[in-house]
Enzyme design. Structure first.
Site, PDB file in Angstrom:
ATOM      1  N   ARG A 138      10.625   8.802   7.888  1.00  0.00           N
ATOM      2  CA  ARG A 138      11.091   7.418   7.848  1.00  0.00           C
ATOM      3  C   ARG A 138      11.818   7.372   9.335  1.00  0.00           C
ATOM      4  NH1 ARG A 138      14.407   3.986   3.570  1.00  0.00           N
ATOM      5  NH2 ARG A 138      12.282   3.780   2.858  1.00  0.00           N
TER       6      ARG A 138
ATOM      7  N   HIS B  89       5.120   0.287   5.898  1.00  0.00           N
ATOM      8  CA  HIS B  89       5.706   0.946   4.761  1.00  0.00           C
ATOM      9  C   HIS B  89       4.506   1.271   3.704  1.00  0.00           C
ATOM     10  CE1 HIS B  89       8.429   2.652   2.364  1.00  0.00           C
ATOM     11  NE2 HIS B  89       9.371   1.820   1.809  1.00  0.00           N
TER      12      HIS B  89
ATOM     13  N   GLN C  92       4.865   2.308   0.186  1.00  0.00           N
ATOM     14  CA  GLN C  92       5.620   1.149  -0.710  1.00  0.00           C
ATOM     15  C   GLN C  92       4.364   0.231  -0.983  1.00  0.00           C
ATOM     16  OE1 GLN C  92       9.093   0.236  -1.598  1.00  0.00           O
ATOM     17  NE2 GLN C  92       7.538  -0.743  -2.985  1.00  0.00           N
TER      18      GLN C  92
ATOM     19  N   ASP D 232      11.226  -9.730   0.009  1.00  0.00           N
ATOM     20  CA  ASP D 232      12.124  -8.469   0.385  1.00  0.00           C
ATOM     21  C   ASP D 232      13.177  -9.064   1.390  1.00  0.00           C
ATOM     22  OD1 ASP D 232      12.825  -6.129   1.412  1.00  0.00           O
ATOM     23  OD2 ASP D 232      11.441  -5.908   3.058  1.00  0.00           O
TER      24      ASP D 232
ATOM     25  N   CYS E 238      10.566  -4.818  -2.912  1.00  0.00           N
ATOM     26  CA  CYS E 238      10.729  -3.205  -2.887  1.00  0.00           C
ATOM     27  C   CYS E 238      12.091  -2.522  -3.358  1.00  0.00           C
ATOM     28  CB  CYS E 238      10.015  -2.949  -1.432  1.00  0.00           C
ATOM     29  SG  CYS E 238      11.013  -3.843  -0.237  1.00  0.00           S
TER      30      CYS E 238
ATOM     31  N   ARG F  56       7.214   4.322  -7.426  1.00  0.00           N
ATOM     32  CA  ARG F  56       7.166   4.904  -6.299  1.00  0.00           C
ATOM     33  C   ARG F  56       6.952   6.512  -6.733  1.00  0.00           C
ATOM     34  NH1 ARG F  56       9.762   3.017  -1.598  1.00  0.00           N
ATOM     35  NH2 ARG F  56       8.793   4.646  -0.800  1.00  0.00           N
TER      36      ARG F  56
HETATM   37  N1   CP Z   1      11.863   0.459  -1.098  1.00  0.00           N
HETATM   38  C1   CP Z   1      12.366   1.391  -0.419  1.00  0.00           C
HETATM   39  O1   CP Z   1      11.702   2.248   0.617  1.00  0.00           O
HETATM   40  O2   CP Z   1      13.602   1.915  -0.812  1.00  0.00           O
HETATM   41  P1   CP Z   1      14.495   2.890  -0.147  1.00  0.00           P
HETATM   42  O3   CP Z   1      14.816   2.274   1.324  1.00  0.00           O
HETATM   43  O4   CP Z   1      15.810   3.160  -0.961  1.00  0.00           O
HETATM   44  O5   CP Z   1      13.869   4.173   0.185  1.00  0.00           O
HETATM   45  N1  NVA Z   2      12.206  -4.148   5.076  1.00  0.00           N
HETATM   46  C1  NVA Z   2      13.061  -3.436   4.503  1.00  0.00           C
HETATM   47  C2  NVA Z   2      12.476  -2.271   3.249  1.00  0.00           C
HETATM   48  C3  NVA Z   2      13.625  -1.482   2.810  1.00  0.00           C
HETATM   49  C4  NVA Z   2      12.906  -0.630   1.974  1.00  0.00           C
HETATM   50  C5  NVA Z   2      13.594  -2.609   5.763  1.00  0.00           C
HETATM   51  O1  NVA Z   2      12.778  -2.183   6.544  1.00  0.00           O
HETATM   52  O2  NVA Z   2      14.958  -2.386   5.810  1.00  0.00           O
END
Ligand code: CP
Ligand code: NVA
Length: 308
Positions: free
Chosen positions: A103, A130, A133, A225, A265, A293
């Site tokens: 990430r 993502h 997701q 989101d 998400c 997930r």
């Molecule tokens: N939806 C998602 O990726 O959640 P986290 O940021 O908690 O991993």
């Molecule tokens: N769009 C959000 C998704 C988190 C899972 C972010 O990038 O923070």
């Protein structure tokens, strides 16, 4: 040749459909006695530059259920591209593990990691997309409706990383995608151009609007989101002034089809992009989606690390 999971765009509709069906089988298998240890002895490193609940725990538990092992590396430990170059991290870690999930902030960093790693690299969210997701979202829609093709999926809000992966998988699988959000917060042009090519091949229709009411009319799925993604905290005040007309609330949901489902998400900012009434209401798939997930990612891991 090893395969990575950096973007939905890198997978054909047939591959995605096959993986959705595998995810369904693996979920069924898990619910009826447990998964076979198809990743016995395999290890997955989880590299995080940002916080996480779902991504970390679902990948970790997916590996455990499949007989493998996963471990978390915090931003402080790795210092990806800071303490050590990404190319060096990739080459070193490839000697220890069978796969890496990362990430990151800058999308190019996960691309670079995949370029130098000898083992499969999975994108666990970047500033651009993502895909784990997005794949889970398609899985949740497929599980609920039995198909993605022909369904009207509407994303309300910021044209962010989650919107990009949802757009791409819906366009690949022949669903119709509509986005509605404020001017200046559109889905990136590059992602839209790619989606148009996927849609031309699958027969899906894409719409990019600014009116949330027009966007939800006829929707089978309403998705939203956060208005402020990780890394955008400095813009939070401005964004919270611009986005309120795009709140997914009971009045907006009532404008869609009666059997519409609502997805997010998570993490949710209740009272901002979604109300409690909707998040906890009869149309909500939020927690099924979050739990999925783990199931959906098992299919990605089985394919990349298990050769399925
Ligand atoms: N939806 C998602 O990726 O959640 P986290 O940021 O908690 O991993
Ligand atoms: N769009 C959000 C998704 C988190 C899972 C972010 O990038 O923070």
């Amino acid at each position: 040749m090893k395969r990575d999971f950096i973007a939905i765009a890198d997978y054909t509709p047939a591959e995605l459909q096959e993986m959705l069906e595998l995810a369904l089988l693996l979920k069924q298998e898990w619910k009826t006695g447990g998964n076979k240890p198809i990743l016995k002895g395999k290890a997955l490193a989880l590299i995080f530059q940002k916080p996480s609940l779902r991504t970390r725990v679902s990948f970790e538990m997916a590996m455990v259920h499949l007989g493998g092992y996963a471990f978390y590396l915090s931003p402080q430990e790795i210092g990806l591209g800071k303490r050590e170059s990404i190319a060096d991290v990739a080459r070193v870690i490839s000697g220890y593990v069978d796969g890496v999930m990362a990430r990151v902030f800058d999308h190019e960093h996960v691309v670079e990691l995949a370029r130098w790693a000898d083992v499969p690299v999975i994108n666990g969210l970047s500033d651009y997309n993502h895909p784990a997701q997005g794949f889970t979202d398609a899985f949740t829609i497929f599980e609920h409706f039995g198909r993605v093709k022909g369904l009207n999926v509407t994303f309300i809000g910021d044209g962010n990383n989650v919107a990009v992966s949802l757009l791409h998988i819906v366009a690949k699988l022949g669903g119709n995608f509509t986005w509605a959000g404020p001017e200046g917060y559109e889905i990136p042009e590059k992602a839209i151009a790619e989606a148009q090519a996927f849609a031309a091949a699958s027969g899906s229709t894409l719409r990019f609007l600014h009116d949330p009411h027009e966007a939800v009319h006829d929707a089978d799925v309403i998705y939203t989101d956060t208005w402020v993604s990780m890394g955008e905290e400095a813009e939070a005040e401005k964004r919270k002034r611009v986005f309120p007309p795009y709140q997914v609330n009971a009045a907006l949901v009532a404008e869609a089809k009666p059997e519409v489902v609502v997805m997010h998400c998570l993490p949710a900012h209740r009272g901002e992009e979604i109300t409690d009434e909707v998040a906890d209401g009869p149309h909500s798939l939020l927690f099924r989606q979050a739990h999925n997930r783990m199931h959906a990612q098992k299919a990605i891991l089985a394919r990349l690390l298990g050769g399925l």
